[in-house]
Design an enzyme around this catalytic site. Sequence first.
Site, short mmCIF file in Angstrom:
data_model
loop_
_atom_site.label_atom_id
_atom_site.label_comp_id
_atom_site.label_asym_id
_atom_site.label_seq_id
_atom_site.Cartn_x
_atom_site.Cartn_y
_atom_site.Cartn_z
N ASN A 137 1.76 44.78 -17.63
CA ASN A 137 0.71 45.03 -19.21
C ASN A 137 0.01 46.55 -18.55
O ASN A 137 -1.34 46.24 -17.73
CB ASN A 137 -0.27 44.24 -19.26
CG ASN A 137 -1.35 43.56 -20.24
OD1 ASN A 137 -0.81 44.40 -20.91
ND2 ASN A 137 -2.23 43.39 -20.61
N ARG A 174 4.22 44.65 -22.41
CA ARG A 174 3.53 44.07 -23.54
C ARG A 174 2.97 45.26 -24.12
O ARG A 174 2.56 46.07 -23.60
CB ARG A 174 2.08 43.49 -22.61
CG ARG A 174 0.84 43.07 -23.87
CD ARG A 174 0.54 42.71 -23.56
NE ARG A 174 -0.36 42.22 -24.65
CZ ARG A 174 -1.79 41.06 -24.72
NH1 ARG A 174 -2.23 41.62 -23.17
NH2 ARG A 174 -2.05 41.21 -25.49
N HIS A 176 -2.54 39.05 -30.43
CA HIS A 176 -3.03 38.32 -29.08
C HIS A 176 -1.57 37.46 -29.70
O HIS A 176 -1.47 36.04 -29.73
CB HIS A 176 -4.11 37.02 -29.57
CG HIS A 176 -5.28 38.06 -28.91
ND1 HIS A 176 -6.24 37.83 -30.36
CD2 HIS A 176 -5.97 38.56 -28.52
CE1 HIS A 176 -7.42 38.46 -29.61
NE2 HIS A 176 -6.59 39.04 -28.34
N LEU A 217 -10.31 32.29 -28.41
CA LEU A 217 -11.26 32.47 -28.40
C LEU A 217 -11.85 33.18 -26.78
O LEU A 217 -11.95 32.88 -26.09
CB LEU A 217 -12.36 31.11 -28.63
CG LEU A 217 -12.18 30.73 -29.88
CD1 LEU A 217 -13.29 29.68 -30.12
CD2 LEU A 217 -12.33 31.33 -30.91
N GLY A 262 -12.04 39.42 -26.84
CA GLY A 262 -11.41 39.72 -28.33
C GLY A 262 -10.64 38.17 -28.81
O GLY A 262 -10.73 37.70 -28.13
N ARG A 301 -16.75 43.53 -31.64
CA ARG A 301 -16.40 43.40 -32.61
C ARG A 301 -16.18 42.95 -33.22
O ARG A 301 -17.16 41.45 -33.47
CB ARG A 301 -14.20 43.31 -32.62
CG ARG A 301 -14.07 44.66 -31.60
CD ARG A 301 -12.52 44.25 -31.58
NE ARG A 301 -11.59 44.56 -30.84
CZ ARG A 301 -10.02 43.59 -30.02
NH1 ARG A 301 -10.56 42.88 -29.87
NH2 ARG A 301 -9.85 45.19 -29.35
N ARG A 355 -21.56 33.72 -20.91
CA ARG A 355 -21.73 33.18 -20.33
C ARG A 355 -23.44 33.99 -20.52
O ARG A 355 -24.73 33.87 -20.50
CB ARG A 355 -21.74 33.12 -19.40
CG ARG A 355 -20.16 32.42 -18.98
CD ARG A 355 -19.72 32.39 -18.14
NE ARG A 355 -19.34 33.77 -18.02
CZ ARG A 355 -18.13 34.25 -17.26
NH1 ARG A 355 -17.53 33.31 -16.41
NH2 ARG A 355 -17.14 36.23 -17.45
N GLY A 379 -10.50 32.72 -22.95
CA GLY A 379 -12.45 32.65 -22.00
C GLY A 379 -12.99 31.39 -22.44
O GLY A 379 -13.42 30.96 -21.66
N GLY A 438 -12.64 29.42 -25.76
CA GLY A 438 -11.62 28.45 -25.84
C GLY A 438 -11.65 27.41 -24.35
O GLY A 438 -11.71 25.82 -24.95
N GLU A 439 -10.79 27.72 -23.52
CA GLU A 439 -10.67 27.20 -21.99
C GLU A 439 -11.26 27.08 -21.77
O GLU A 439 -11.65 25.25 -20.62
CB GLU A 439 -9.68 27.99 -21.11
CG GLU A 439 -8.62 28.51 -21.81
CD GLU A 439 -7.78 29.05 -20.88
OE1 GLU A 439 -7.40 29.35 -20.11
OE2 GLU A 439 -6.42 29.80 -22.01
N ASN A 440 -13.02 27.85 -21.00
CA ASN A 440 -14.11 27.03 -20.39
C ASN A 440 -15.37 26.68 -20.71
O ASN A 440 -16.28 25.66 -20.49
CB ASN A 440 -14.32 28.71 -19.73
CG ASN A 440 -13.39 28.67 -18.58
OD1 ASN A 440 -12.91 28.34 -17.69
ND2 ASN A 440 -12.68 29.70 -19.14
N GLU A 447 0.38 34.67 -21.87
CA GLU A 447 1.18 35.70 -21.91
C GLU A 447 2.11 36.55 -21.24
O GLU A 447 2.71 36.52 -21.77
CB GLU A 447 0.11 36.59 -22.66
CG GLU A 447 -0.58 36.43 -24.23
CD GLU A 447 -1.90 37.64 -23.98
OE1 GLU A 447 -3.17 37.19 -23.17
OE2 GLU A 447 -2.01 37.90 -25.00
P1 AMP Z 1 -10.61 36.25 -22.19
O1 AMP Z 1 -11.16 37.71 -23.33
O2 AMP Z 1 -9.94 35.53 -22.71
O3 AMP Z 1 -10.49 36.44 -20.91
O4 AMP Z 1 -12.69 35.95 -22.22
C1 AMP Z 1 -13.32 36.05 -21.72
C2 AMP Z 1 -14.78 35.53 -22.36
O5 AMP Z 1 -14.90 34.41 -21.83
C3 AMP Z 1 -16.30 36.40 -21.72
O6 AMP Z 1 -17.14 36.78 -22.56
C4 AMP Z 1 -17.27 35.27 -20.86
O7 AMP Z 1 -18.14 35.20 -21.17
C5 AMP Z 1 -16.65 33.84 -21.77
N1 AMP Z 1 -16.11 32.79 -21.07
C6 AMP Z 1 -15.79 32.46 -19.34
N2 AMP Z 1 -15.97 31.42 -18.58
C7 AMP Z 1 -16.50 30.55 -19.66
C8 AMP Z 1 -17.94 29.59 -19.54
N3 AMP Z 1 -17.68 28.43 -18.39
N4 AMP Z 1 -18.55 29.74 -20.91
C9 AMP Z 1 -18.24 30.72 -21.66
N5 AMP Z 1 -17.93 31.27 -22.37
C10 AMP Z 1 -17.74 31.95 -20.87
#
Ligand code: AMP
Length: 398
Positions: A7, A90, A179, A208, A211, A240, A284, A330, A332-334, A384
């Site tokens: 990538n 990618r 995505h 989420l 991006g 964005r 965060r 990020g 959505g998973e955390n 991905e």
């Molecule tokens: P990604 O682009 O998928 O890597 O997601 C990055 C985003 O996920 C960043 O803005 C982080 O702040 C958010 N993120 C990661 N861990 C957490 C968490 N525990 N709580 C809230 N946001 C998170």
Amino acid sequence: MKILVINCGSSSLKYQLIDMERETVTAKGLCERIGIEGSKLTHKVPDREDVVIETPMPDHSVAVKLVFNELTGEHGVVGSVDEIDAIGHRVLHGANKFTQSCVVTPEVKKVIRECFDLGPLHNPANLMGIEACEKVVPGKKNIAVFDTTFGMSLPEKAYYYAIPTEYYEKYGIRRYGFHGTSHAYVSGETIRFGKLDPEKARVIVCHLGNGASISASIGGKAIDTSMGLTPLEGLIMGTRSGDVDGAVIQFIANHEHKTADEVLNILNKKSGILGMSGVSSDFRDVEKAAAEGNHMAKVALEAFRYRVAKYIGAYAAAMNGVDAISFTAGVGENDKNARKRIVEEYLGYLGAKIDDERNNVRGEERLISSDDSRVKIFLIPTNEELAIARDTKRLVLG
Ligand code: AMP
């Protein structure tokens, strides 16, 4: 079979070597600051110490050469390049020319080049990565996996903008969606993991992260997606704006004496939760500021969740119902609170209910809705690289 996934960004190159028998990562790494002073390669092999190499990387070919040296050399994980069966790349934008991933040929490279103005930050870098691999390991099969192919199944009513059709005909201006690799992977995993009907399952995927985008698919086939001609449209993101009235561009341009390009730069890089809160693009940081009483940080997060909920509502209508909603990337998973609040504050009318205990999870495939929820809600971590490797394998095996 081993597949190398690459990538490329304009000054970076991320890679993963994936063992397709077990679908596990054999090695991965990142080349940073390519073409800039201070280039660095970080190479990671599970259960070994990371290797960091600081050496000049004037271009992507040098970076690719270093990656192959690491994969095959002293800290190597394969005896020779012959053990790597193919390389999956990618590629951001394929316009409406590709409905699926494909083996790289001169014709494919020509189209990637023709799409430079649709993906000005990514497509030139993606092509550089492909050409670097052709140069460093000639004869190795390169596969292009486009972020736009998932959106190619959108019906006309979803992809046309309501602007004069001549602009679609002349320039290909339409909604493409991005995505795509993540949405394809997560919607597929939702059906597999959730044991849903592979033909008829109506799935909404909320990607989420920094991006952010959202898609609606039936049986894994996209019927709508929130990003448009570029990744700017749709949800509020880290930097964005997502959806805005086009007249905002003209208004800011006129009043601030800026060009359209400059205003778009603001909408892409200085807006979203960063622009609204004035704090950070990292969720965060904005959450911390909101908890400390920063009003606009609180509003930015509320607006982010509200926009997600509005899209879910729109997509439930588009599919005349929804069987499953999956959260990924990020946030959505955390962020269990974001998931809980989106569902509890806005999705009661769908009969969607979160189970707090199940929702107390990060980064693992899990059903997070309660047994009496009328819609199944899942956390499905995106992958991905694996999706690219699977497509590459499929094309290599023919
Ligand atoms: P990604 O682009 O998928 O890597 O997601 C990055 C985003 O996920 C960043 O803005 C982080 O702040 C958010 N993120 C990661 N861990 C957490 C968490 N525990 N709580 C809230 N946001 C998170």
